[in-house]
Design a protein around this motif. Structure first.
Motif, PDB file in Angstrom:
ATOM      1  N   ILE A  68      40.192  38.565  34.640  1.00  0.00           N
ATOM      2  CA  ILE A  68      38.880  38.678  34.385  1.00  0.00           C
ATOM      3  C   ILE A  68      38.487  39.022  32.933  1.00  0.00           C
ATOM      4  N   LEU A  69      39.300  39.369  32.210  1.00  0.00           N
ATOM      5  CA  LEU A  69      38.953  39.265  30.820  1.00  0.00           C
ATOM      6  C   LEU A  69      39.265  38.206  29.859  1.00  0.00           C
ATOM      7  N   ASP A  70      40.298  37.423  30.354  1.00  0.00           N
ATOM      8  CA  ASP A  70      40.549  36.090  29.851  1.00  0.00           C
ATOM      9  C   ASP A  70      39.379  35.132  30.115  1.00  0.00           C
ATOM     10  N   ASP A  71      38.727  35.196  31.333  1.00  0.00           N
ATOM     11  CA  ASP A  71      37.661  34.350  32.044  1.00  0.00           C
ATOM     12  C   ASP A  71      36.509  34.579  31.216  1.00  0.00           C
ATOM     13  N   ALA A  72      36.372  36.119  30.782  1.00  0.00           N
ATOM     14  CA  ALA A  72      35.033  36.387  30.110  1.00  0.00           C
ATOM     15  C   ALA A  72      35.058  35.989  28.507  1.00  0.00           C
ATOM     16  N   GLY A  73      36.255  35.675  28.323  1.00  0.00           N
ATOM     17  CA  GLY A  73      36.646  35.446  26.622  1.00  0.00           C
ATOM     18  C   GLY A  73      36.935  36.762  26.077  1.00  0.00           C
ATOM     19  N   VAL A  74      37.186  37.835  26.549  1.00  0.00           N
ATOM     20  CA  VAL A  74      37.351  39.063  25.949  1.00  0.00           C
ATOM     21  C   VAL A  74      38.919  39.118  25.452  1.00  0.00           C
ATOM     22  N   PRO A  75      38.956  39.032  23.989  1.00  0.00           N
ATOM     23  CA  PRO A  75      40.512  39.034  23.429  1.00  0.00           C
ATOM     24  C   PRO A  75      41.141  40.216  24.027  1.00  0.00           C
ATOM     25  N   ASN A  76      42.477  39.887  24.461  1.00  0.00           N
ATOM     26  CA  ASN A  76      43.313  41.009  25.272  1.00  0.00           C
ATOM     27  C   ASN A  76      44.566  40.558  25.114  1.00  0.00           C
ATOM     28  N   ALA A  77      45.547  41.533  25.459  1.00  0.00           N
ATOM     29  CA  ALA A  77      47.236  41.346  25.438  1.00  0.00           C
ATOM     30  C   ALA A  77      47.477  42.348  26.200  1.00  0.00           C
ATOM     31  N   VAL A  78      48.800  42.429  26.908  1.00  0.00           N
ATOM     32  CA  VAL A  78      49.538  43.064  27.826  1.00  0.00           C
ATOM     33  C   VAL A  78      51.087  43.261  27.116  1.00  0.00           C
ATOM     34  N   LEU A  79      51.618  44.138  27.790  1.00  0.00           N
ATOM     35  CA  LEU A  79      53.176  44.439  27.370  1.00  0.00           C
ATOM     36  C   LEU A  79      53.690  44.867  28.518  1.00  0.00           C
ATOM     37  N   PRO A  80      55.228  44.556  28.589  1.00  0.00           N
ATOM     38  CA  PRO A  80      55.995  45.191  29.897  1.00  0.00           C
ATOM     39  C   PRO A  80      56.156  46.604  29.632  1.00  0.00           C
ATOM     40  N   GLY A  81      55.913  47.467  30.663  1.00  0.00           N
ATOM     41  CA  GLY A  81      56.462  48.968  30.680  1.00  0.00           C
ATOM     42  C   GLY A  81      57.687  48.963  31.482  1.00  0.00           C
ATOM     43  N   ASN A  82      58.261  50.122  31.572  1.00  0.00           N
ATOM     44  CA  ASN A  82      59.349  50.365  32.603  1.00  0.00           C
ATOM     45  C   ASN A  82      59.226  49.708  33.821  1.00  0.00           C
ATOM     46  N   HIS A  83      58.256  49.930  34.681  1.00  0.00           N
ATOM     47  CA  HIS A  83      57.752  49.622  35.758  1.00  0.00           C
ATOM     48  C   HIS A  83      57.712  48.066  35.778  1.00  0.00           C
ATOM     49  N   ASP A  84      57.640  47.368  34.987  1.00  0.00           N
ATOM     50  CA  ASP A  84      57.271  45.845  34.823  1.00  0.00           C
ATOM     51  C   ASP A  84      58.656  45.108  34.588  1.00  0.00           C
TER      52      ASP A  84
END
Length: 253
Positions: A68-84
């Motif tokens: 949803i953020l990618d498609d809207a052109g909103v800069p964003n990032a994710v990172l892996p937690g212990n559950h990921d």
């Protein structure tokens, strides 16, 4: 700052989608420059003996919702937690959904720690005429990630640097102030992150984290002996906030 959406990806994906849709819809009006997810995107990929069937379903949900953020052109990032990533041991499913290829064509994406491996990445954005670099570090980061972070910060001395990681602060309690985490044995390196990456580099201004249920803030003044230099370290994890029915579906961030 979004974090620990694990229960939402597991059982309340519509709530997760509403959160990110609100951000996308409000991005222009509220001048949202960047959105960082600090890990635990999903719930069921934490124990070494877990099969991937359930995790794949949750990753598909999280991937579609983050888009949803990618498609809207909103800069964003994710990172892996212990559950990921099975407590920081297996980044395969994380990279299948959120690997470097996903972000390679995005103007805000700077790069990853290694080819095909987005467990640690850096991004950039501009807000209010200022340049920012965001470092996203995984749960259980070690020497390789710390050395990489030192390098990226040094290469962007003219930018304001935000460091995001899954585990960093422990929450404010009734009888205890917020503090850097030292309670997860070898996985907790918050003090080392401070001494090696944050304190020596005057362009580091902010640290974001999740993992521990609750909220907490440390604001340090005159950091590194630099008069007027302020660094804020923030924990903002609302995953245990519940609705009136007891459901973990509040969707706060």
């Amino acid at each position: 700052h979004v974090t620990d959406t694990q229960y939402l990806a597991e059982a309340y994906p519509a709530v997760y989608a509403r959160m990110l849709s609100w951000i996308a819809d409000a991005a222009d009006e509220r001048k949202i420059g960047f959105v960082q997810h600090t890990g635990d995107l999903i719930q069921n990929w934490v124990d070494p003996d877990q099969s991937d069937e359930r995790a794949v379903v949750e990753y598909e949900r999280a991937s579609a919702i983050q888009a949803i953020l990618d498609d809207a052109g909103v800069p964003n990032a994710v990172l892996p937690g212990n559950h990921d990533a099975k407590r920081g041991l297996d980044f395969g499913l994380f990279n299948a959904s959120f690997g470097p290829d996903r972000y390679a064509d995005q103007p805000w994406y700077g790069g990853s720690i290694a080819p095909g491996d987005n467990r640690a990445s850096w991004s950039r954005f501009e807000a209010a005429g200022a340049e920012f670099v965001v470092l996203s570090l995984p749960y259980g980061y070690g020497e390789a990630e710390l050395a990489w972070a030192e390098q990226i910060v040094a290469e962007h001395a003219d930018a304001n640097v935000i460091i995001a990681t899954h585990e960093h602060l422990r929450p404010l309690m009734v009888d205890e102030a917020a503090r850097r985490s030292d309670a997860s044995r070898w996985n907790s390196r918050a003090d080392e992150l401070w001494s090696r990456v944050i304190e020596p580099n005057r362009n580091v201004v902010l640290v974001l984290s999740g993992h521990f249920h609750g909220i907490g803030t440390i604001v340090s003044e005159n950091v590194g002996g630099v008069a007027g230099r302020t660094v804020a370290e923030l924990l903002a994890d609302y995953q245990e906030f519940r609705t009136h029915t007891g459901a973990r579906a509040t969707g706060f961030f």
